[in-house]
Design an enzyme around this catalytic site. Structure first.
Site, PDB file in Angstrom:
ATOM      1  N   ASP A 217       0.823  -1.378  -0.117  1.00 35.62           N
ATOM      2  CA  ASP A 217       0.024  -0.235  -0.087  1.00 35.62           C
ATOM      3  C   ASP A 217       0.746   1.253  -0.031  1.00 35.62           C
ATOM      4  O   ASP A 217       2.123   1.252   0.301  1.00 35.62           O
ATOM      5  CB  ASP A 217      -0.938   0.103   1.224  1.00 35.62           C
TER       6      ASP A 217
ATOM      7  N   LYS B 212      -4.074   2.488  -1.889  1.00 38.50           N
ATOM      8  CA  LYS B 212      -5.546   3.227  -2.034  1.00 38.50           C
ATOM      9  C   LYS B 212      -5.319   4.660  -1.203  1.00 38.50           C
ATOM     10  O   LYS B 212      -5.205   4.310   0.128  1.00 38.50           O
ATOM     11  CB  LYS B 212      -6.528   2.256  -1.623  1.00 38.50           C
TER      12      LYS B 212
ATOM     13  N   MET C  31      -7.706   8.455   9.600  1.00 35.64           N
ATOM     14  CA  MET C  31      -7.949   9.016   8.275  1.00 35.64           C
ATOM     15  C   MET C  31      -9.042   9.945   8.326  1.00 35.64           C
ATOM     16  O   MET C  31      -9.888  10.193   7.755  1.00 35.64           O
ATOM     17  CB  MET C  31      -8.592   7.800   7.633  1.00 35.64           C
TER      18      MET C  31
END
Length: 281
Positions: free
Chosen positions: A54, A76, A196
């Site tokens: 990632d 992503k 996030m």
């Protein structure tokens, strides 16, 4: 099933092409600092045929991957997805069916907001053997490197991890329960850690305030935690949004809400960065 051409199964790898299915290891790379990678994770990376990684994985960890091991970026990032989750799952199945062993390398811990559950479901469905190797999650790395305890006997008896990116754009957590948990009673408050949530920090603070959390509640936002670019912003429920905006944080960022922020101590991060040589396989 989607077809991919990221690799050539005719090329020589760690082992010749086999009829049996390969194995998959879902591995946590930690919060940022490459030296926080576990020994088990490092060994399995050396032994893999393919590493799918990632965008949150530190480039210094990517350098640890041997040249003979195939690397596939499947990152992503908010607003910029290299691959969709369904395509990543399809790719793992396709590669494993060639007999190659895969390391699926994720930032933080694979079982905390990292889609491990979805990937385990698809691997089990296709009868591909897998194992999970834990990593230091972002909350632990950020709090440690920022000198903020996640729990404290005087003010926080528990800690809760919350994702700011839900499956449904309209779904939101139980804000009343979250606010009440932070307030607590008789020194039994709770610490909230939002993952996030940099782009949603204004909404998060607004929702907590609407549900009774006092404007003076301390809040800390740690940007790019445990890396050499780490930055810390400390404020309150009332002013943290403006402070973070002025600081121009880039993310990823962790937001900590609770009285533990007032228990912060200055940590000498230079004690953790005295590396004499790079860790390269």
């Amino acid at each position: 099933m989607a077809k991919f051409k990221f690799f050539d199964t005719k090329t020589t790898s760690n082992k010749s092409l086999r009829s049996e299915k390969g194995l998959v290891y879902l591995i946590g790379a930690g919060p940022g600092d490459a030296e926080l990678l576990t020994l088990k994770a490092h060994r399995l990376i050396q032994e893999a045929d393919v590493v799918m990684y990632d965008w949150l994985v530190n480039p210094d960890i990517i350098k640890m991957i041997p040249a003979k091991v195939e690397r596939i970026f499947v990152g992503k990032k908010c607003g910029n997805h290299s691959m969709k989750q369904a395509d990543i799952c399809d790719l793992m199945i396709e590669v494993a069916r060639t007999g190659k062993n895969i390391v699926r390398l994720k930032g933080g811990d694979p079982a905390i907001f990292a889609r491990a559950g979805e990937e385990c479901d698809i691997l089990a469905k296709h009868q591909i053997d897998f194992a999970i190797v834990p990593g230091i999650t972002a909350a632990s790395g950020a709090s440690a490197y920022a000198g903020i305890p996640l729990t404290h006997r005087e003010c926080a008896q528990s800690v809760r991890f919350i994702t700011a990116h839900l499956k449904s754009a309209n779904a939101e957590p139980n804000w009343s329960a979250l606010a009440n948990g932070v307030k607590g009673t008789n020194n039994t408050g709770e610490t909230l850690v939002f993952y996030m949530g940099l782009k949603r920090i204004e909404t998060i603070m607004k929702r907590l305030a609407e549900n009774g959390l006092q404007a003076s509640m301390p809040v800390a936002v740690i940007d790019q935690a445990s890396t050499s670019q780490q930055r810390l912003c400390v404020g309150t429920l009332e002013n943290i949004t403006q402070k973070v905006f002025c600081a121009d944080f880039q993310g990823p960022a962790i937001t900590i809400v609770g009285e533990v922020v007032n228990k912060r101590h200055n940590v000498d991060l230079s004690l953790l960065s005295k590396v004499t040589k790079p860790i390269i396989a």
